[in-house]
Design a protein around this motif. Structure first.
Motif, PDB file in Angstrom:
ATOM      1  N   LYS A  47       0.844  -1.176   0.000  1.00 56.75           N
ATOM      2  CA  LYS A  47       0.000   0.000   0.000  1.00 56.75           C
ATOM      3  C   LYS A  47       0.888   1.237   0.000  1.00 56.75           C
ATOM      4  O   LYS A  47       1.839   1.331   0.790  1.00 56.75           O
ATOM      5  CB  LYS A  47      -0.901   0.008   1.232  1.00 56.75           C
ATOM      6  CG  LYS A  47      -1.866  -1.167   1.297  1.00 56.75           C
ATOM      7  CD  LYS A  47      -2.896  -1.111   0.182  1.00 56.75           C
ATOM      8  CE  LYS A  47      -3.928  -2.212   0.333  1.00 56.75           C
ATOM      9  NZ  LYS A  47      -4.973  -2.162  -0.716  1.00 56.75           N
ATOM     10  N   LEU A  80       0.733  14.085  -5.061  1.00 56.10           N
ATOM     11  CA  LEU A  80      -0.466  13.262  -4.880  1.00 56.10           C
ATOM     12  C   LEU A  80      -1.130  12.981  -6.227  1.00 56.10           C
ATOM     13  O   LEU A  80      -1.610  11.869  -6.478  1.00 56.10           O
ATOM     14  CB  LEU A  80      -1.451  13.974  -3.943  1.00 56.10           C
ATOM     15  CG  LEU A  80      -1.042  13.997  -2.458  1.00 56.10           C
ATOM     16  CD1 LEU A  80      -1.879  15.025  -1.695  1.00 56.10           C
ATOM     17  CD2 LEU A  80      -1.215  12.617  -1.825  1.00 56.10           C
ATOM     18  N   LYS A  98      -0.925   9.100  -6.886  1.00 56.17           N
ATOM     19  CA  LYS A  98      -2.223   8.495  -6.565  1.00 56.17           C
ATOM     20  C   LYS A  98      -2.082   7.408  -5.490  1.00 56.17           C
ATOM     21  O   LYS A  98      -2.356   6.226  -5.739  1.00 56.17           O
ATOM     22  CB  LYS A  98      -2.875   7.923  -7.821  1.00 56.17           C
ATOM     23  CG  LYS A  98      -3.236   8.985  -8.859  1.00 56.17           C
ATOM     24  CD  LYS A  98      -3.874   8.358 -10.080  1.00 56.17           C
ATOM     25  CE  LYS A  98      -4.405   9.428 -11.038  1.00 56.17           C
ATOM     26  NZ  LYS A  98      -3.366  10.384 -11.459  1.00 56.17           N
ATOM     27  N   ASP A 153      -2.533   5.099  -1.936  1.00 57.34           N
ATOM     28  CA  ASP A 153      -3.680   4.486  -1.251  1.00 57.34           C
ATOM     29  C   ASP A 153      -4.094   5.327  -0.051  1.00 57.34           C
ATOM     30  O   ASP A 153      -5.274   5.352   0.321  1.00 57.34           O
ATOM     31  CB  ASP A 153      -3.312   3.075  -0.780  1.00 57.34           C
ATOM     32  CG  ASP A 153      -3.044   2.138  -1.939  1.00 57.34           C
ATOM     33  OD1 ASP A 153      -3.972   1.893  -2.717  1.00 57.34           O
ATOM     34  OD2 ASP A 153      -1.893   1.666  -2.080  1.00 57.34           O
ATOM     35  N   LEU A 154      -3.113   6.009   0.563  1.00 57.20           N
ATOM     36  CA  LEU A 154      -3.397   6.798   1.762  1.00 57.20           C
ATOM     37  C   LEU A 154      -2.446   7.985   1.851  1.00 57.20           C
ATOM     38  O   LEU A 154      -1.296   7.899   1.413  1.00 57.20           O
ATOM     39  CB  LEU A 154      -3.275   5.920   3.014  1.00 57.20           C
ATOM     40  CG  LEU A 154      -3.576   6.582   4.369  1.00 57.20           C
ATOM     41  CD1 LEU A 154      -4.292   5.596   5.297  1.00 57.20           C
ATOM     42  CD2 LEU A 154      -2.294   7.058   5.043  1.00 57.20           C
ATOM     43  N   SER A 173      -9.195  12.482  -6.107  1.00 57.66           N
ATOM     44  CA  SER A 173      -8.907  11.067  -5.852  1.00 57.66           C
ATOM     45  C   SER A 173      -9.767  10.581  -4.686  1.00 57.66           C
ATOM     46  O   SER A 173      -9.272  10.370  -3.578  1.00 57.66           O
ATOM     47  CB  SER A 173      -7.411  10.884  -5.533  1.00 57.66           C
ATOM     48  OG  SER A 173      -7.090   9.516  -5.378  1.00 57.66           O
ATOM     49  N   THR A 192      -8.708   7.634  -2.208  1.00 57.31           N
ATOM     50  CA  THR A 192      -7.541   7.729  -1.329  1.00 57.31           C
ATOM     51  C   THR A 192      -7.984   7.995   0.104  1.00 57.31           C
ATOM     52  O   THR A 192      -8.767   8.903   0.360  1.00 57.31           O
ATOM     53  CB  THR A 192      -6.597   8.854  -1.786  1.00 57.31           C
ATOM     54  OG1 THR A 192      -6.108   8.557  -3.100  1.00 57.31           O
ATOM     55  CG2 THR A 192      -5.400   8.990  -0.837  1.00 57.31           C
TER      56      THR A 192
END
Length: 254
Positions: free
Chosen positions: A4, A45, A49, A51-52, A75, A78
């Motif tokens: 991730k 970001l 892109k 996941d967190l 996004s 996210t």
């Protein structure tokens, strides 16, 4: 399994380095960018892109809320953890901007890692079964927390605790849902040394926060049916009853 990806944006250099170091030790997490500038952070970001993202409220250039608003718009999948000093106004602003969690400073990097794992490592049905096989049964509170995370009720707001307590009461005493005003709210208020009216308002606010994030598909997925459409949202008693019924049915099928 793919690691991730995480982006860290934090103005405190020491904290930024501690977060990066701790997260990097987790084999299932990859820190793909760490910085202290909001505008540069937005660009990264967009490019990465992740996941967190862990986003501090006070960044150079664009502030944390500005970054969160842009990220949530561009996004929506996210996950976002906001970090900042205590204060209802700042917390509320972060959540309304789109944060999933708000970590109050100072916090331990271990607690930050735990929040990350809750958001990007959801517990599967198989993992639940394994926990029970190993003698660690999934508690009612954990099940409720899983539902809240899925539908977007942030844990730092007062309504989170009140809702969790109310749902536990409704699971243990289903009839109480028919006496929300005279029994459920007063019992919650007594536990938290507050008033019934404040309990009612806080719970209503928690539900509104989740529905305002427009996660209707996620909400319907949790309950296994299309229970709500568009901006339609349940009353306090309807929501508590819905979650309590789901948990009661799950316990009956085991």
């Amino acid at each position: 399994m793919r690691s991730k990806t995480i982006v860290l944006l934090e103005s405190n250099e020491t904290l930024l380095n501690e977060l990066k170091s701790t997260f990097s030790k987790d084999e299932e997490i990859e820190v793909v960018y760490a910085g202290d500038d909001g505008e540069t952070g937005i660009q990264e970001l967009r490019r990465l892109k992740p996941d967190l993202a862990v986003i501090g409220m006070f960044l150079k250039g664009t502030d944390g809320c500005g970054v969160i608003q842009t990220l949530r718009k561009e996004s929506p999948d996210t996950k976002i953890i906001a970090t900042g000093v205590a204060g209802d106004a700042l917390m509320e602003r972060a959540v309304r901007s789109g944060a999933d969690y708000y970590l109050v400073k100072p916090f331990s990097v271990q607690s930050a890692l735990e929040r990350v794992e809750e958001l990007i490592k959801p517990v599967s049905g198989t993992e639940r079964d394994m926990r029970e096989i190993k003698g660690r049964a999934v508690t009612l509170e954990e099940k409720i927390s899983d539902i809240f995370i899925a539908i977007g009720i942030p844990p730092h707001i007062k309504g989170y605790r009140y809702l969790r307590t109310g749902i536990k009461m409704a699971v243990e005493k289903p009839y109480i849902i028919n006496n929300v005003t005279k029994e459920l709210y007063p019992n919650i208020a007594k536990q938290y040394d507050t008033t019934s009216s404040k309990v009612e308002r806080a719970i209503r606010h928690a539900i509104e926060v989740a529905w305002n994030r427009e996660r209707i598909e996620a909400i319907n997925a949790v309950f296994g049916t299309r229970v709500y459409l568009g901006t339609e949202k349940p009353t306090n008693s309807e929501f508590i009853a819905l979650v309590a019924d789901k948990l009661i049915l799950e316990s009956m099928t085991k």
